[in-house]
Design a protein around this motif. Structure first.
Motif, PDB file in Angstrom:
ATOM      1  N   GLU A  90      41.966  75.910 -29.320  1.00  0.00           N
ATOM      2  CA  GLU A  90      43.025  76.880 -29.045  1.00  0.00           C
ATOM      3  C   GLU A  90      42.438  78.284 -28.911  1.00  0.00           C
ATOM      4  O   GLU A  90      42.880  79.082 -28.068  1.00  0.00           O
ATOM      5  N   ALA A  91      41.450  78.587 -29.743  1.00  0.00           N
ATOM      6  CA  ALA A  91      40.801  79.900 -29.682  1.00  0.00           C
ATOM      7  C   ALA A  91      40.070  80.071 -28.356  1.00  0.00           C
ATOM      8  O   ALA A  91      40.101  81.157 -27.752  1.00  0.00           O
ATOM      9  N   VAL A  92      39.422  79.009 -27.897  1.00  0.00           N
ATOM     10  CA  VAL A  92      38.771  79.045 -26.581  1.00  0.00           C
ATOM     11  C   VAL A  92      39.801  79.369 -25.506  1.00  0.00           C
ATOM     12  O   VAL A  92      39.589  80.245 -24.657  1.00  0.00           O
ATOM     13  N   SER A  93      40.917  78.658 -25.535  1.00  0.00           N
ATOM     14  CA  SER A  93      41.962  78.861 -24.533  1.00  0.00           C
ATOM     15  C   SER A  93      42.512  80.287 -24.571  1.00  0.00           C
ATOM     16  O   SER A  93      42.789  80.879 -23.518  1.00  0.00           O
ATOM     17  N   ALA A  94      42.661  80.830 -25.775  1.00  0.00           N
ATOM     18  CA  ALA A  94      43.165  82.195 -25.914  1.00  0.00           C
ATOM     19  C   ALA A  94      42.197  83.203 -25.310  1.00  0.00           C
ATOM     20  O   ALA A  94      42.616  84.163 -24.633  1.00  0.00           O
ATOM     21  N   LEU A  95      40.905  82.993 -25.533  1.00  0.00           N
ATOM     22  CA  LEU A  95      39.912  83.899 -24.942  1.00  0.00           C
ATOM     23  C   LEU A  95      39.836  83.737 -23.436  1.00  0.00           C
ATOM     24  O   LEU A  95      39.666  84.715 -22.698  1.00  0.00           O
ATOM     25  N   GLN A  96      39.950  82.510 -22.951  1.00  0.00           N
ATOM     26  CA  GLN A  96      39.957  82.293 -21.507  1.00  0.00           C
ATOM     27  C   GLN A  96      41.163  82.962 -20.873  1.00  0.00           C
ATOM     28  O   GLN A  96      41.062  83.527 -19.771  1.00  0.00           O
ATOM     29  N   ALA A  97      42.305  82.937 -21.566  1.00  0.00           N
ATOM     30  CA  ALA A  97      43.491  83.620 -21.050  1.00  0.00           C
ATOM     31  C   ALA A  97      43.274  85.127 -21.008  1.00  0.00           C
ATOM     32  O   ALA A  97      43.710  85.810 -20.068  1.00  0.00           O
ATOM     33  N   ALA A  98      42.568  85.652 -22.014  1.00  0.00           N
ATOM     34  CA  ALA A  98      42.276  87.087 -22.035  1.00  0.00           C
ATOM     35  C   ALA A  98      41.406  87.488 -20.856  1.00  0.00           C
ATOM     36  O   ALA A  98      41.646  88.516 -20.210  1.00  0.00           O
ATOM     37  N   PHE A  99      40.397  86.651 -20.560  1.00  0.00           N
ATOM     38  CA  PHE A  99      39.458  86.989 -19.487  1.00  0.00           C
ATOM     39  C   PHE A  99      39.977  86.576 -18.117  1.00  0.00           C
ATOM     40  O   PHE A  99      40.115  87.407 -17.209  1.00  0.00           O
ATOM     41  N   TYR A 100      40.294  85.289 -17.944  1.00  0.00           N
ATOM     42  CA  TYR A 100      40.669  84.764 -16.629  1.00  0.00           C
ATOM     43  C   TYR A 100      42.116  85.060 -16.256  1.00  0.00           C
ATOM     44  O   TYR A 100      42.494  84.916 -15.090  1.00  0.00           O
ATOM     45  N   GLY A 101      42.906  85.462 -17.234  1.00  0.00           N
ATOM     46  CA  GLY A 101      44.272  85.868 -16.943  1.00  0.00           C
ATOM     47  C   GLY A 101      44.410  87.367 -16.852  1.00  0.00           C
ATOM     48  O   GLY A 101      44.802  87.914 -15.821  1.00  0.00           O
ATOM     49  N   GLU A 102      44.009  88.049 -17.945  1.00  0.00           N
ATOM     50  CA  GLU A 102      44.222  89.494 -18.042  1.00  0.00           C
ATOM     51  C   GLU A 102      43.053  90.328 -17.526  1.00  0.00           C
ATOM     52  O   GLU A 102      43.200  91.534 -17.324  1.00  0.00           O
ATOM     53  N   GLY A 103      41.882  89.714 -17.381  1.00  0.00           N
ATOM     54  CA  GLY A 103      40.712  90.464 -16.920  1.00  0.00           C
ATOM     55  C   GLY A 103      40.102  91.345 -17.997  1.00  0.00           C
ATOM     56  O   GLY A 103      39.460  92.356 -17.700  1.00  0.00           O
ATOM     57  N   LEU A 104      40.277  90.958 -19.277  1.00  0.00           N
ATOM     58  CA  LEU A 104      39.752  91.748 -20.395  1.00  0.00           C
ATOM     59  C   LEU A 104      38.319  91.343 -20.717  1.00  0.00           C
ATOM     60  O   LEU A 104      38.013  90.160 -20.821  1.00  0.00           O
ATOM     61  N   SER A 105      37.446  92.320 -20.882  1.00  0.00           N
ATOM     62  CA  SER A 105      36.064  92.052 -21.257  1.00  0.00           C
ATOM     63  C   SER A 105      35.996  91.451 -22.650  1.00  0.00           C
ATOM     64  O   SER A 105      36.649  91.935 -23.585  1.00  0.00           O
ATOM     65  N   LEU A 106      35.195  90.418 -22.817  1.00  0.00           N
ATOM     66  CA  LEU A 106      35.041  89.783 -24.119  1.00  0.00           C
ATOM     67  C   LEU A 106      34.070  90.548 -25.014  1.00  0.00           C
ATOM     68  O   LEU A 106      33.730  90.092 -26.098  1.00  0.00           O
ATOM     69  N   SER A 107      33.661  91.726 -24.555  1.00  0.00           N
ATOM     70  CA  SER A 107      32.877  92.644 -25.395  1.00  0.00           C
ATOM     71  C   SER A 107      33.768  93.717 -26.021  1.00  0.00           C
ATOM     72  O   SER A 107      33.280  94.551 -26.775  1.00  0.00           O
ATOM     73  N   ASN A 108      35.063  93.695 -25.685  1.00  0.00           N
ATOM     74  CA  ASN A 108      35.982  94.728 -26.155  1.00  0.00           C
ATOM     75  C   ASN A 108      37.046  94.144 -27.087  1.00  0.00           C
ATOM     76  O   ASN A 108      37.507  93.013 -26.886  1.00  0.00           O
ATOM     77  N   GLU A 109      37.469  94.936 -28.064  1.00  0.00           N
ATOM     78  CA  GLU A 109      38.450  94.481 -29.048  1.00  0.00           C
ATOM     79  C   GLU A 109      39.774  94.100 -28.412  1.00  0.00           C
ATOM     80  O   GLU A 109      40.492  93.238 -28.944  1.00  0.00           O
ATOM     81  N   ALA A 110      40.105  94.708 -27.281  1.00  0.00           N
ATOM     82  CA  ALA A 110      41.399  94.425 -26.648  1.00  0.00           C
ATOM     83  C   ALA A 110      41.553  92.943 -26.338  1.00  0.00           C
ATOM     84  O   ALA A 110      42.656  92.382 -26.457  1.00  0.00           O
TER      85      ALA A 110
END
Length: 200
Positions: A108-128
């Motif tokens: 689930e955590a993987v999916s949440a991070l993928q949604a942050a990046f591949y959905g929202e375009g958020l860098s995984l180096s940033n707290e957002a």
């Protein structure tokens, strides 16, 4: 019970595409799945996404073959091109989420991070990205931020990446079955859950 080891990199588009299949596999009560994060974009490979000119065509192929969609935020980030992909940060971030949410929610955590990046375009180096993922998981965002800065979390993430290298994994996603002969790779990024179960 079938034991599987799922090796991924959050910055890997094919891993994003493989998400629905691996989630279907993990939902089977006869399957036990362990998540391991790799190191696809580290060292000289950790550069702005715009330097990887093949990504738009690869994404189109992923969507055509598997059906996953890439969000408007991601498409805008990809077009702008300056976001640096750093798999070490992604691995540490995933470990932080797993620490707070629980290891049983690793996928689930993987999916949440993928949604942050591949959905929202958020860098995984940033707290957002982790605030977004925490909200999606229903866990405390401040606890995740604290875990992101935890030296033990960083050490465990790095150790996991070394373990992946020790397994000889050099492509993502990789699904490994635990057998009497050791770890055996099964399936492919475009295989269905039914095809993988048949291979098992």
């Amino acid at each position: 019970m079938r034991e599987l080891v799922y090796v991924l990199d959050t910055y890997c588009g094919w891993c994003y595409g493989f998400g629905p299949t691996v989630r279907e596999l993990a939902a089977d009560p006869e399957v036990s799945l362990t998540v391991r994060h790799g190191a696809l974009f580290t060292g000289d490979r950790s550069v702005p996404i715009g330097q990887y000119g093949h990504i738009p065509a690869a994404n189109a192929r992923i969507s055509a073959l598997i059906g996953v969609e890439f969000g408007q935020g991601y498409e805008a980030m990809l077009a702008e091109g300056s976001t640096v992909m750093d798999s070490n940060d992604a691995a540490r971030g995933l470990m932080a989420l797993r620490q707070v949410a629980g290891e049983d929610r690793a996928l689930e955590a993987v999916s949440a991070l993928q949604a942050a990046f591949y959905g929202e375009g958020l860098s995984l180096s940033n707290e957002a990205a982790y605030d977004f993922a925490a909200e999606r998981l229903g866990v405390d965002a401040e606890s995740v931020r604290v875990a992101l800065k935890d030296a033990d979390v960083a050490a465990r993430a790095a150790a996991e990446q070394q373990q992946v290298l020790g397994l000889g994994v050099d492509h993502y996603p990789t699904l490994l079955a635990v057998t009497e002969r050791g770890l055996v790779e099964v399936g492919s990024p475009t295989a269905s859950a039914a095809e993988i179960k048949a291979a098992l």
